[in-house]
Design a protein around this motif. Structure first.
Motif, PDB file in Angstrom:
ATOM      1  N   ILE A   1       1.254   9.335 -13.774  1.00  0.00           N
ATOM      2  CA  ILE A   1      -0.114   9.757 -14.091  1.00  0.00           C
ATOM      3  C   ILE A   1      -0.996   8.588 -14.502  1.00  0.00           C
ATOM      4  CG2 ILE A   1       0.632  12.065 -14.778  1.00  0.00           C
ATOM      5  CD1 ILE A   1       0.277  11.178 -17.699  1.00  0.00           C
ATOM      6  N   TYR A   2      -0.394   7.444 -14.864  1.00  0.00           N
ATOM      7  CA  TYR A   2      -1.188   6.287 -15.283  1.00  0.00           C
ATOM      8  C   TYR A   2      -1.541   5.366 -14.124  1.00  0.00           C
ATOM      9  CZ  TYR A   2       0.451   7.817 -19.849  1.00  0.00           C
ATOM     10  OH  TYR A   2       0.730   8.567 -20.964  1.00  0.00           O
ATOM     11  N   THR A   3      -1.044   5.660 -12.943  1.00  0.00           N
ATOM     12  CA  THR A   3      -1.330   4.851 -11.768  1.00  0.00           C
ATOM     13  C   THR A   3      -2.199   5.656 -10.811  1.00  0.00           C
ATOM     14  OG1 THR A   3       0.801   3.722 -11.961  1.00  0.00           O
ATOM     15  CG2 THR A   3      -0.310   3.586  -9.844  1.00  0.00           C
ATOM     16  N   GLY A   4      -3.381   5.127 -10.503  1.00  0.00           N
ATOM     17  CA  GLY A   4      -4.265   5.874  -9.610  1.00  0.00           C
ATOM     18  C   GLY A   4      -5.613   5.228  -9.426  1.00  0.00           C
ATOM     19  N   ASP A   5      -6.507   5.967  -8.766  1.00  0.00           N
ATOM     20  CA  ASP A   5      -7.900   5.603  -8.478  1.00  0.00           C
ATOM     21  C   ASP A   5      -7.999   4.555  -7.367  1.00  0.00           C
ATOM     22  OD1 ASP A   5      -9.043   7.397 -10.368  1.00  0.00           O
ATOM     23  OD2 ASP A   5      -8.415   6.025 -11.936  1.00  0.00           O
ATOM     24  N   PHE A   6      -7.741   3.286  -7.679  1.00  0.00           N
ATOM     25  CA  PHE A   6      -7.846   2.227  -6.670  1.00  0.00           C
ATOM     26  C   PHE A   6      -6.738   1.196  -6.887  1.00  0.00           C
ATOM     27  CE2 PHE A   6     -12.179   3.769  -7.310  1.00  0.00           C
ATOM     28  CZ  PHE A   6     -12.563   4.073  -6.011  1.00  0.00           C
ATOM     29  N   VAL A   7      -6.436   0.461  -5.830  1.00  0.00           N
ATOM     30  CA  VAL A   7      -5.564  -0.701  -5.925  1.00  0.00           C
ATOM     31  C   VAL A   7      -6.384  -1.933  -5.558  1.00  0.00           C
ATOM     32  CG1 VAL A   7      -3.526  -1.870  -5.017  1.00  0.00           C
ATOM     33  CG2 VAL A   7      -3.477   0.595  -5.368  1.00  0.00           C
TER      34      VAL A   7
ATOM     35  N   LEU B   1      -6.520   5.221  -4.084  1.00  0.00           N
ATOM     36  CA  LEU B   1      -5.398   6.060  -4.415  1.00  0.00           C
ATOM     37  C   LEU B   1      -5.919   7.439  -4.831  1.00  0.00           C
ATOM     38  CD1 LEU B   1      -3.155   3.639  -6.539  1.00  0.00           C
ATOM     39  CD2 LEU B   1      -2.815   4.323  -4.157  1.00  0.00           C
ATOM     40  N   LYS B   2      -5.022   8.301  -5.258  1.00  0.00           N
ATOM     41  CA  LYS B   2      -5.422   9.637  -5.714  1.00  0.00           C
ATOM     42  C   LYS B   2      -6.287   9.506  -6.982  1.00  0.00           C
ATOM     43  CE  LYS B   2      -1.290  10.382  -8.532  1.00  0.00           C
ATOM     44  NZ  LYS B   2      -1.958  10.398  -9.829  1.00  0.00           N
ATOM     45  N   LYS B   3      -7.183  10.457  -7.178  1.00  0.00           N
ATOM     46  CA  LYS B   3      -8.103  10.425  -8.313  1.00  0.00           C
ATOM     47  C   LYS B   3      -7.690  11.386  -9.435  1.00  0.00           C
ATOM     48  CE  LYS B   3     -11.009   7.654  -6.187  1.00  0.00           C
ATOM     49  NZ  LYS B   3     -10.328   7.520  -4.888  1.00  0.00           N
TER      50      LYS B   3
ATOM     51  N   LYS C   1       0.828  -1.204   0.000  1.00  0.00           N
ATOM     52  CA  LYS C   1       0.000   0.000   0.000  1.00  0.00           C
ATOM     53  C   LYS C   1       0.866   1.258   0.000  1.00  0.00           C
ATOM     54  CE  LYS C   1      -3.990  -2.093   2.340  1.00  0.00           C
ATOM     55  NZ  LYS C   1      -4.826  -2.079   3.572  1.00  0.00           N
ATOM     56  N   ASP C   2       1.915   1.255   0.802  1.00  0.00           N
ATOM     57  CA  ASP C   2       2.818   2.413   0.840  1.00  0.00           C
ATOM     58  C   ASP C   2       3.497   2.625  -0.509  1.00  0.00           C
ATOM     59  OD1 ASP C   2       2.180   2.855   3.469  1.00  0.00           O
ATOM     60  OD2 ASP C   2       3.940   1.817   4.274  1.00  0.00           O
ATOM     61  N   ILE C   3       3.927   1.537  -1.136  1.00  0.00           N
ATOM     62  CA  ILE C   3       4.626   1.641  -2.422  1.00  0.00           C
ATOM     63  C   ILE C   3       3.702   2.179  -3.497  1.00  0.00           C
ATOM     64  CG2 ILE C   3       5.645   0.265  -4.272  1.00  0.00           C
ATOM     65  CD1 ILE C   3       6.944  -1.465  -2.137  1.00  0.00           C
ATOM     66  N   PHE C   4       2.472   1.697  -3.551  1.00  0.00           N
ATOM     67  CA  PHE C   4       1.537   2.169  -4.570  1.00  0.00           C
ATOM     68  C   PHE C   4       1.128   3.616  -4.327  1.00  0.00           C
ATOM     69  CE2 PHE C   4       1.088  -1.903  -6.522  1.00  0.00           C
ATOM     70  CZ  PHE C   4       0.553  -1.636  -7.770  1.00  0.00           C
ATOM     71  N   SER C   5       1.020   4.001  -3.080  1.00  0.00           N
ATOM     72  CA  SER C   5       0.711   5.404  -2.786  1.00  0.00           C
ATOM     73  C   SER C   5       1.822   6.317  -3.301  1.00  0.00           C
ATOM     74  CB  SER C   5       0.521   5.593  -1.276  1.00  0.00           C
ATOM     75  OG  SER C   5      -0.588   4.869  -0.810  1.00  0.00           O
ATOM     76  N   SER C   6       3.073   5.884  -3.144  1.00  0.00           N
ATOM     77  CA  SER C   6       4.208   6.673  -3.635  1.00  0.00           C
ATOM     78  C   SER C   6       4.232   6.708  -5.155  1.00  0.00           C
ATOM     79  CB  SER C   6       5.515   6.088  -3.107  1.00  0.00           C
ATOM     80  OG  SER C   6       5.556   6.139  -1.691  1.00  0.00           O
ATOM     81  N   ALA C   7       4.007   5.556  -5.792  1.00  0.00           N
ATOM     82  CA  ALA C   7       4.019   5.503  -7.250  1.00  0.00           C
ATOM     83  C   ALA C   7       2.897   6.345  -7.846  1.00  0.00           C
ATOM     84  CB  ALA C   7       3.900   4.056  -7.722  1.00  0.00           C
ATOM     85  N   GLY C   8       1.738   6.350  -7.190  1.00  0.00           N
ATOM     86  CA  GLY C   8       0.613   7.128  -7.690  1.00  0.00           C
ATOM     87  C   GLY C   8       0.850   8.627  -7.682  1.00  0.00           C
ATOM     88  N   GLU C   9       1.735   9.092  -6.821  1.00  0.00           N
ATOM     89  CA  GLU C   9       2.061  10.514  -6.777  1.00  0.00           C
ATOM     90  C   GLU C   9       2.959  10.939  -7.928  1.00  0.00           C
ATOM     91  OE1 GLU C   9       0.831  12.773  -4.799  1.00  0.00           O
ATOM     92  OE2 GLU C   9      -0.389  11.305  -3.716  1.00  0.00           O
ATOM     93  N   ARG C  10       3.689   9.997  -8.519  1.00  0.00           N
ATOM     94  CA  ARG C  10       4.651  10.310  -9.573  1.00  0.00           C
ATOM     95  C   ARG C  10       4.185   9.910 -10.967  1.00  0.00           C
ATOM     96  NH1 ARG C  10       9.080  13.650  -8.421  1.00  0.00           N
ATOM     97  NH2 ARG C  10       9.731  13.321  -6.268  1.00  0.00           N
TER      98      ARG C  10
END
Length: 222
Positions: free
Chosen positions: A196-202, A219-221, A185-194
């Motif tokens: 643009i193709y990673t986001g919404d939900f995991v 995740l971020k929307k 969860k921590d890793i995906f939260s970090s990747a989602g901030e950088r």
């Protein structure tokens, strides 16, 4: 009427639906995580597109690449596994599913499924196993792997925090499933901030000796 060149269609096909997903095993437990965003260029086509499919009670597949090819390939694998169940009266093992996928992808090597896949689950000994593929079926068994648009962001985390390749302080005890889940969860939260193709939900699938459980992490929307 002028017909556009053929490679234009191929370019559109190859750029459709890039995403990020990650699979890791910890002893007798394996965790699948994949974001649910489907993108084309700077456009978000869908915020809830699953990229992980459960093939058997002990095996899942995660795919990235062209979304149409992902759906087609996963449907075909489910059909073959169902036929195996009818003919032999038992489920296909995870290593057998991995070999079947490799054969399927190599058979289509001259017009391949534009997908990058991971098959994983529990093997005959109850241990977690992960198989990573290229587009034409070359594969290897790993402890963890990641692919998609966030690959370059996530892989260094896993090298350091899972394989301990960049540190001398290696723990003697492996992480539990719950600890692995929090790390993911921590890793995906970090990747989602950088990315643009990673986001919404995991979407998270956890397979252990008790079966499969699923949960979704926001995740971020934007």
């Amino acid at each position: 009427k002028q017909v556009p060149p053929l490679f234009w269609y191929g370019e559109k096909r190859l750029s459709f639906g890039c995403s990020t997903w990650e699979v890791g095993s910890c002893g007798a437990c394996i965790a699948w995580t994949a974001d649910s965003r489907l993108s084309l260029g700077y456009s978000i086509l869908s915020r809830n597109t699953p990229k992980v499919a459960q093939l058997t009670t002990k095996t899942c597949i995660a795919s990235s690449g062209c979304n149409a090819d992902m759906v087609t390939l996963q449907k075909y694998l489910k059909f073959k596994i169902q036929m195996y169940l009818h003919q032999h009266g038992k489920e296909m093992s995870t290593p057998a599913v991995a070999q079947m996928l490799a054969t399927t992808l190599y058979h289509r090597r001259f017009f391949p499924y534009y997908t990058f896949n991971i098959v994983g689950g529990l093997d005959q000994n109850g241990e977690g196993c992960v198989f990573s593929y290229d587009a034409i079926g070359c594969f290897e068994r790993l402890k963890y792997t990641v692919s998609g648009s966030g690959h370059a962001l996530i892989e260094p985390f896993l090298d350091n925090l899972v394989a301990y390749k960049n540190t001398d302080n290696k723990p003697t005890i492996e992480r539990s499933c719950d600890e692995t889940l929090e790390l993911v969860k921590d890793i995906f939260s970090s990747a989602g901030e950088r990315d643009i193709y990673t986001g919404d939900f995991v979407d998270i699938y956890i397979i252990d000796k008790n079966g499969t459980r699923y949960e979704q992490f926001p995740l971020k929307k934007d």
